[in-house]
Design a protein around this motif. Sequence first.
Motif, PDB file in Angstrom:
ATOM      1  N   LEU A   1     -38.179  53.734 -37.238  1.00 43.82           N
ATOM      2  CA  LEU A   1     -37.576  52.921 -36.171  1.00 43.82           C
ATOM      3  C   LEU A   1     -36.056  53.029 -36.151  1.00 43.82           C
ATOM      4  N   GLY A   2     -35.474  53.729 -37.135  1.00 39.88           N
ATOM      5  CA  GLY A   2     -34.021  53.869 -37.199  1.00 39.88           C
ATOM      6  C   GLY A   2     -33.351  52.849 -38.096  1.00 39.88           C
ATOM      7  N   SER A   3     -34.131  52.040 -38.804  1.00 38.80           N
ATOM      8  CA  SER A   3     -33.546  51.087 -39.752  1.00 38.80           C
ATOM      9  C   SER A   3     -33.091  51.837 -40.996  1.00 38.80           C
ATOM     10  N   ASN A   4     -31.950  51.406 -41.540  1.00 39.33           N
ATOM     11  CA  ASN A   4     -31.365  52.074 -42.701  1.00 39.33           C
ATOM     12  C   ASN A   4     -31.301  51.133 -43.895  1.00 39.33           C
ATOM     13  N   MET A   5     -31.524  51.690 -45.069  1.00 40.99           N
ATOM     14  CA  MET A   5     -31.307  50.912 -46.293  1.00 40.99           C
ATOM     15  C   MET A   5     -30.642  51.819 -47.320  1.00 40.99           C
ATOM     16  N   THR A   6     -29.768  51.199 -48.113  1.00 38.35           N
ATOM     17  CA  THR A   6     -29.065  51.908 -49.176  1.00 38.35           C
ATOM     18  C   THR A   6     -29.378  51.198 -50.482  1.00 38.35           C
ATOM     19  N   ILE A   7     -29.918  51.927 -51.430  1.00 34.44           N
ATOM     20  CA  ILE A   7     -30.308  51.354 -52.719  1.00 34.44           C
ATOM     21  C   ILE A   7     -29.338  51.842 -53.781  1.00 34.44           C
ATOM     22  N   SER A   8     -28.792  50.916 -54.530  1.00 36.52           N
ATOM     23  CA  SER A   8     -27.849  51.268 -55.600  1.00 36.52           C
ATOM     24  C   SER A   8     -28.609  51.823 -56.791  1.00 36.52           C
ATOM     25  N   ALA A   9     -27.878  52.127 -57.836  1.00 35.86           N
ATOM     26  CA  ALA A   9     -28.485  52.747 -59.009  1.00 35.86           C
ATOM     27  C   ALA A   9     -29.581  51.868 -59.600  1.00 35.86           C
ATOM     28  N   VAL A  10     -30.693  52.482 -59.939  1.00 33.40           N
ATOM     29  CA  VAL A  10     -31.794  51.791 -60.601  1.00 33.40           C
ATOM     30  C   VAL A  10     -31.477  51.729 -62.095  1.00 33.40           C
TER      31      VAL A  10
ATOM     32  N   GLY B   1     -35.721  49.467 -64.237  1.00 29.64           N
ATOM     33  CA  GLY B   1     -36.276  49.754 -62.919  1.00 29.64           C
ATOM     34  C   GLY B   1     -35.778  48.829 -61.824  1.00 29.64           C
ATOM     35  N   GLN B   2     -34.849  47.936 -62.153  1.00 32.38           N
ATOM     36  CA  GLN B   2     -34.356  46.979 -61.158  1.00 32.38           C
ATOM     37  C   GLN B   2     -33.246  47.605 -60.316  1.00 32.38           C
ATOM     38  N   PHE B   3     -33.170  47.168 -59.076  1.00 28.76           N
ATOM     39  CA  PHE B   3     -32.131  47.692 -58.189  1.00 28.76           C
ATOM     40  C   PHE B   3     -31.788  46.650 -57.134  1.00 28.76           C
ATOM     41  N   SER B   4     -30.651  46.876 -56.477  1.00 28.64           N
ATOM     42  CA  SER B   4     -30.227  46.049 -55.353  1.00 28.64           C
ATOM     43  C   SER B   4     -29.733  46.986 -54.266  1.00 28.64           C
ATOM     44  N   GLY B   5     -29.440  46.432 -53.108  1.00 28.61           N
ATOM     45  CA  GLY B   5     -28.962  47.276 -52.027  1.00 28.61           C
ATOM     46  C   GLY B   5     -28.745  46.497 -50.749  1.00 28.61           C
ATOM     47  N   LEU B   6     -28.648  47.232 -49.648  1.00 27.62           N
ATOM     48  CA  LEU B   6     -28.402  46.637 -48.336  1.00 27.62           C
ATOM     49  C   LEU B   6     -29.386  47.214 -47.327  1.00 27.62           C
ATOM     50  N   TYR B   7     -29.800  46.366 -46.391  1.00 30.43           N
ATOM     51  CA  TYR B   7     -30.759  46.778 -45.365  1.00 30.43           C
ATOM     52  C   TYR B   7     -30.180  46.434 -44.006  1.00 30.43           C
ATOM     53  N   LEU B   8     -30.137  47.425 -43.123  1.00 27.07           N
ATOM     54  CA  LEU B   8     -29.664  47.217 -41.751  1.00 27.07           C
ATOM     55  C   LEU B   8     -30.798  47.582 -40.809  1.00 27.07           C
ATOM     56  N   THR B   9     -31.457  46.542 -40.283  1.00 23.58           N
ATOM     57  CA  THR B   9     -32.608  46.783 -39.423  1.00 23.58           C
ATOM     58  C   THR B   9     -32.166  47.229 -38.032  1.00 23.58           C
ATOM     59  N   ALA B  10     -33.003  48.006 -37.389  1.00 22.22           N
ATOM     60  CA  ALA B  10     -32.718  48.454 -36.023  1.00 22.22           C
ATOM     61  C   ALA B  10     -33.434  47.594 -35.001  1.00 22.22           C
ATOM     62  N   VAL B  11     -34.349  46.712 -35.447  1.00 21.74           N
ATOM     63  CA  VAL B  11     -35.121  45.863 -34.531  1.00 21.74           C
ATOM     64  C   VAL B  11     -35.078  44.427 -35.030  1.00 21.74           C
ATOM     65  N   SER B  12     -35.030  43.500 -34.093  1.00 26.06           N
ATOM     66  CA  SER B  12     -34.996  42.084 -34.462  1.00 26.06           C
ATOM     67  C   SER B  12     -35.351  41.233 -33.254  1.00 26.06           C
ATOM     68  N   ALA B  13     -36.062  40.146 -33.520  1.00 25.55           N
ATOM     69  CA  ALA B  13     -36.368  39.172 -32.478  1.00 25.55           C
ATOM     70  C   ALA B  13     -35.449  37.960 -32.572  1.00 25.55           C
ATOM     71  N   ALA B  14     -34.525  37.980 -33.529  1.00 24.96           N
ATOM     72  CA  ALA B  14     -33.602  36.851 -33.704  1.00 24.96           C
ATOM     73  C   ALA B  14     -32.579  36.829 -32.570  1.00 24.96           C
ATOM     74  N   GLU B  15     -32.071  35.624 -32.278  1.00 20.77           N
ATOM     75  CA  GLU B  15     -31.080  35.476 -31.220  1.00 20.77           C
ATOM     76  C   GLU B  15     -29.688  35.894 -31.684  1.00 20.77           C
TER      77      GLU B  15
END
Length: 259
Positions: free
Chosen positions: A138-147, A151-165
Amino acid sequence: MPGGGVVGSPANTEGPLTPAASRGSSQRSSPSLERMRLEWERERKMRELEDHEKQRQHEEKQRQHEQEEKEKQRQHERQEKERERQEKERERQEKERERQHEQQEKEKQRQHELELARLRSSGAPAACILTGAWQNELGSNMTISAVNGAGQFSGLYLTAVSAAEKPILESPLNGSQHVDNLEQPTFGFTVKWSFSDSTTVFVGQCFMDDQGKETLQTMWLLRDKAKSMDDNWIATMVGTNVFTRIKEQNLGESVRSDL
């Protein structure tokens, strides 16, 4: 009368005659005038002293006011210097935290490269570590930092679709993957949306084809905030997404690109 003179007339008198009563009055008025003059002089000196005292008090107040203003100015300057010192200290601490964070990230990346090198040298199957940038259909992007090693990791998610106002914002994600066996491991992560009250949980598995292309097959549950228990049955949605590594990075390239 004998000698032809006039009885009682003074001889050889020059100038007008002053009655005895008039002379006594003039002599009495002189001390009164002198007293008045002295009283006036005394009052004049008192007024001068009062004016001088008022002037002195005014100058003293002005001097005190100037001293107070100077002291306020000195205090203001001291406060400004202290604020500047504190701001510089905060900046120094922030830079130090950033430096330490960068060092930690670099160390994590170095450990991953060592692990990859070990796996390659041992002839183990191709490994899949989620570190890097991914995009779904759908074109949504996520970037995952070093694991990390667990095995734990964090990151950022930028969705391409949303029903929020509200406008879409980058949202934090946290998760973990299996690192005991890096051949097509399973994983899971949670996205706490920054622009809504919703939360999404992803679970999936990393697959690699014969050319080393990685694909993340995922299923997700998105939970909206229900207004009441009566709406609970419609508050959770389910779906699937397929992620591929951006620019088709392989594992080694994804790790090195984040250094």
